[in-house]
Design a protein around this motif. Sequence first.
Motif, PDB file in Angstrom:
ATOM      1  N   SER A  13       0.887  -1.184  -0.091  1.00 20.34           N
ATOM      2  CA  SER A  13       0.204  -0.507   0.093  1.00 20.34           C
ATOM      3  C   SER A  13       0.989   1.178   0.250  1.00 20.34           C
ATOM      4  O   SER A  13       2.077   0.953   0.004  1.00 20.34           O
ATOM      5  CB  SER A  13      -0.990  -0.454   1.353  1.00 20.34           C
ATOM      6  OG  SER A  13      -1.948  -1.510   1.144  1.00 20.34           O
ATOM      7  N   ARG A  14      -0.154   2.092   0.169  1.00 19.19           N
ATOM      8  CA  ARG A  14       1.008   3.794  -0.345  1.00 19.19           C
ATOM      9  C   ARG A  14       0.349   4.862   0.610  1.00 19.19           C
ATOM     10  O   ARG A  14      -1.073   5.015   0.591  1.00 19.19           O
ATOM     11  CB  ARG A  14       0.775   4.168  -1.597  1.00 19.19           C
ATOM     12  CG  ARG A  14       1.694   5.536  -2.072  1.00 19.19           C
ATOM     13  CD  ARG A  14       1.508   5.344  -3.090  1.00 19.19           C
ATOM     14  NE  ARG A  14       2.023   7.148  -3.848  1.00 19.19           N
ATOM     15  CZ  ARG A  14       3.161   7.178  -4.359  1.00 19.19           C
ATOM     16  NH1 ARG A  14       4.017   5.857  -4.541  1.00 19.19           N
ATOM     17  NH2 ARG A  14       3.787   8.622  -3.986  1.00 19.19           N
ATOM     18  N   VAL A  15       0.962   5.037   1.075  1.00 18.91           N
ATOM     19  CA  VAL A  15       0.451   6.732   2.341  1.00 18.91           C
ATOM     20  C   VAL A  15       1.085   7.875   1.409  1.00 18.91           C
ATOM     21  O   VAL A  15       2.613   7.984   2.355  1.00 18.91           O
ATOM     22  CB  VAL A  15       0.655   6.375   4.265  1.00 18.91           C
ATOM     23  CG1 VAL A  15      -0.279   7.293   5.007  1.00 18.91           C
ATOM     24  CG2 VAL A  15       0.053   4.800   4.061  1.00 18.91           C
ATOM     25  N   SER A  16      -0.032   9.219   1.359  1.00 21.32           N
ATOM     26  CA  SER A  16       0.633   9.753   0.745  1.00 21.32           C
ATOM     27  C   SER A  16       0.188  11.071   0.938  1.00 21.32           C
ATOM     28  O   SER A  16      -0.365  11.278   0.690  1.00 21.32           O
ATOM     29  CB  SER A  16       1.267   9.259  -0.892  1.00 21.32           C
ATOM     30  OG  SER A  16      -0.575   9.393  -1.463  1.00 21.32           O
ATOM     31  N   GLU A  17       1.230  11.988   0.837  1.00 15.29           N
ATOM     32  CA  GLU A  17       1.020  13.831   0.536  1.00 15.29           C
ATOM     33  C   GLU A  17      -0.027  14.316   1.527  1.00 15.29           C
ATOM     34  O   GLU A  17      -1.338  14.602   1.453  1.00 15.29           O
ATOM     35  CB  GLU A  17      -0.479  14.127  -0.696  1.00 15.29           C
ATOM     36  CG  GLU A  17       1.240  13.698  -2.223  1.00 15.29           C
ATOM     37  CD  GLU A  17       0.357  14.234  -3.255  1.00 15.29           C
ATOM     38  OE1 GLU A  17      -0.957  14.516  -3.596  1.00 15.29           O
ATOM     39  OE2 GLU A  17       0.102  12.707  -4.121  1.00 15.29           O
ATOM     40  N   ASN A  18       0.126  13.566   3.050  1.00 14.73           N
ATOM     41  CA  ASN A  18      -0.888  13.721   3.713  1.00 14.73           C
ATOM     42  C   ASN A  18      -0.438  14.569   4.634  1.00 14.73           C
ATOM     43  O   ASN A  18       1.479  14.693   4.892  1.00 14.73           O
ATOM     44  CB  ASN A  18      -1.224  12.221   4.780  1.00 14.73           C
ATOM     45  CG  ASN A  18      -2.223  11.079   4.644  1.00 14.73           C
ATOM     46  OD1 ASN A  18      -3.503  11.656   4.200  1.00 14.73           O
ATOM     47  ND2 ASN A  18      -0.929  10.401   3.240  1.00 14.73           N
ATOM     48  N   SER A  19      -1.183  15.404   6.112  1.00 15.05           N
ATOM     49  CA  SER A  19      -0.078  16.534   6.613  1.00 15.05           C
ATOM     50  C   SER A  19      -0.583  16.520   8.311  1.00 15.05           C
ATOM     51  O   SER A  19      -1.993  16.874   7.931  1.00 15.05           O
ATOM     52  CB  SER A  19       0.182  17.761   5.600  1.00 15.05           C
ATOM     53  OG  SER A  19       0.315  19.110   6.311  1.00 15.05           O
ATOM     54  N   SER A  20       0.184  16.725   8.986  1.00 14.65           N
ATOM     55  CA  SER A  20      -0.709  17.591   9.983  1.00 14.65           C
ATOM     56  C   SER A  20       0.493  18.266  10.470  1.00 14.65           C
ATOM     57  O   SER A  20       1.656  18.271  10.343  1.00 14.65           O
ATOM     58  CB  SER A  20       0.122  15.465  10.824  1.00 14.65           C
ATOM     59  OG  SER A  20      -0.275  16.204  12.290  1.00 14.65           O
ATOM     60  N   ASP A  21      -0.063  19.483  11.338  1.00 13.80           N
ATOM     61  CA  ASP A  21       0.407  20.483  12.003  1.00 13.80           C
ATOM     62  C   ASP A  21       1.545  19.932  12.882  1.00 13.80           C
ATOM     63  O   ASP A  21       2.148  21.175  13.848  1.00 13.80           O
ATOM     64  CB  ASP A  21      -0.361  21.775  11.970  1.00 13.80           C
ATOM     65  CG  ASP A  21      -1.535  21.409  12.954  1.00 13.80           C
ATOM     66  OD1 ASP A  21      -1.483  20.564  13.785  1.00 13.80           O
ATOM     67  OD2 ASP A  21      -2.165  22.196  13.396  1.00 13.80           O
ATOM     68  N   ARG A  22       1.183  19.092  13.788  1.00 16.61           N
ATOM     69  CA  ARG A  22       1.728  18.413  15.160  1.00 16.61           C
ATOM     70  C   ARG A  22       2.079  17.654  14.350  1.00 16.61           C
ATOM     71  O   ARG A  22       3.666  17.064  14.055  1.00 16.61           O
ATOM     72  CB  ARG A  22       1.134  18.331  15.596  1.00 16.61           C
ATOM     73  CG  ARG A  22       0.641  19.311  16.168  1.00 16.61           C
ATOM     74  CD  ARG A  22       1.675  20.485  17.296  1.00 16.61           C
ATOM     75  NE  ARG A  22       2.408  20.069  18.446  1.00 16.61           N
ATOM     76  CZ  ARG A  22       3.416  20.923  18.535  1.00 16.61           C
ATOM     77  NH1 ARG A  22       4.023  20.971  18.469  1.00 16.61           N
ATOM     78  NH2 ARG A  22       4.079  20.091  19.640  1.00 16.61           N
ATOM     79  N   ASN A  23       2.397  15.961  14.234  1.00 19.06           N
ATOM     80  CA  ASN A  23       3.257  14.915  14.705  1.00 19.06           C
ATOM     81  C   ASN A  23       2.634  13.717  13.403  1.00 19.06           C
ATOM     82  O   ASN A  23       1.453  13.433  13.357  1.00 19.06           O
ATOM     83  CB  ASN A  23       2.703  13.690  15.750  1.00 19.06           C
ATOM     84  CG  ASN A  23       2.885  14.900  17.376  1.00 19.06           C
ATOM     85  OD1 ASN A  23       4.395  15.412  17.200  1.00 19.06           O
ATOM     86  ND2 ASN A  23       2.686  15.324  18.204  1.00 19.06           N
ATOM     87  N   GLY A  24       3.173  13.385  12.794  1.00 11.78           N
ATOM     88  CA  GLY A  24       2.367  11.813  12.532  1.00 11.78           C
ATOM     89  C   GLY A  24       1.629  11.861  10.669  1.00 11.78           C
ATOM     90  O   GLY A  24       0.521  12.250  10.727  1.00 11.78           O
TER      91      GLY A  24
END
Length: 343
Positions: free
Chosen positions: A156-167
Amino acid sequence: MPNRAALLQQAACCLGGAAVVLVGPYACVASASGHHGGDVRVTCSTAALISAIQTANTRNDSRLSLASRCTYHLTTAYVGQDGLPAVTSRISILGNDAIIQRDPSASGPFRILDVAAGGDLKVQNLTVKGGKITGQPELGAGIRVQSGGRLTLEHSRVSENSSDRNGGGVGVLGTATISDSELVANTATFGAGLVQFGSTAKTTISKSVIRFNVASFDGGGLEFGQGKAVVRDSQVDDNVATSGDGGGGIYNDADLQILGSTVDRNTAGLIRTGAEASTTTVRCSRRTRRSATTRSPGARPRPGVSTTWEVRSPRRTCGSPETPPPSLRAVCGPTPSGQPGVC
């Protein structure tokens, strides 16, 4: 004697199964074959996906088979900062090369997948994309694994996600096993590709690629704050931590093993880490162990953290228990005590 209509009705019921076994002159038992008994085919609809997860949470060992190559667009949060219902039972998602993504036009922050305490989620052949979360203590914009939850991510692929803190990509408080997968182009302040916290947390990454992730503080690729972690036969390359304590590739405060892997071309602030070790592969028949600090130069030492390195340098030397191999120092940079730090 039953009439013809009754017999036809009974036969129709029996034929609903994959096979028919005759038990008596007019009775039959349907036995399942082919698909898993808990399989649910999920049409290419976000509403259908939400409904399928809700139903699966009331059962155990359900398998959700997504529509092949479908993109499931999430346009609003299901609850809080979760785009879909949190997984609370044992569920497998067969992605069939589908994508679940937060739609670019979506309002409000939310992650894509959440595994709650007691949940056990297995994901195969799926792209998790575009999740966005804000605030503290939120973590895991793509996938969050809560304490007591379990994630298995395959192909699988986990891409282009954004957190302003962690992970940005994955946040682990429970247990995560990631294999033959990619954590790519995620962003966060800490641990852009994956972050882990919690003394009982554990992450195992194998045969995977962690690349092009950007942290604005530290842990561009991976950040292990607590617990245990193994990175095996994987590539942690071309990640960036723009400031803070560094760790363009890996920032570690956990018990970490890096086995048979490359950590290369990662950048931390103004210091390029891994640029001098493009031929260095973390693979060696001789294992070195050292309990030492795992922070970058200038950071306060944290004794008692065990990091296991297995390294093959261009000269095929592995180093000693007291001193990390020179090639590894080129990848990670020495700490004030001369021991390996962030990578």
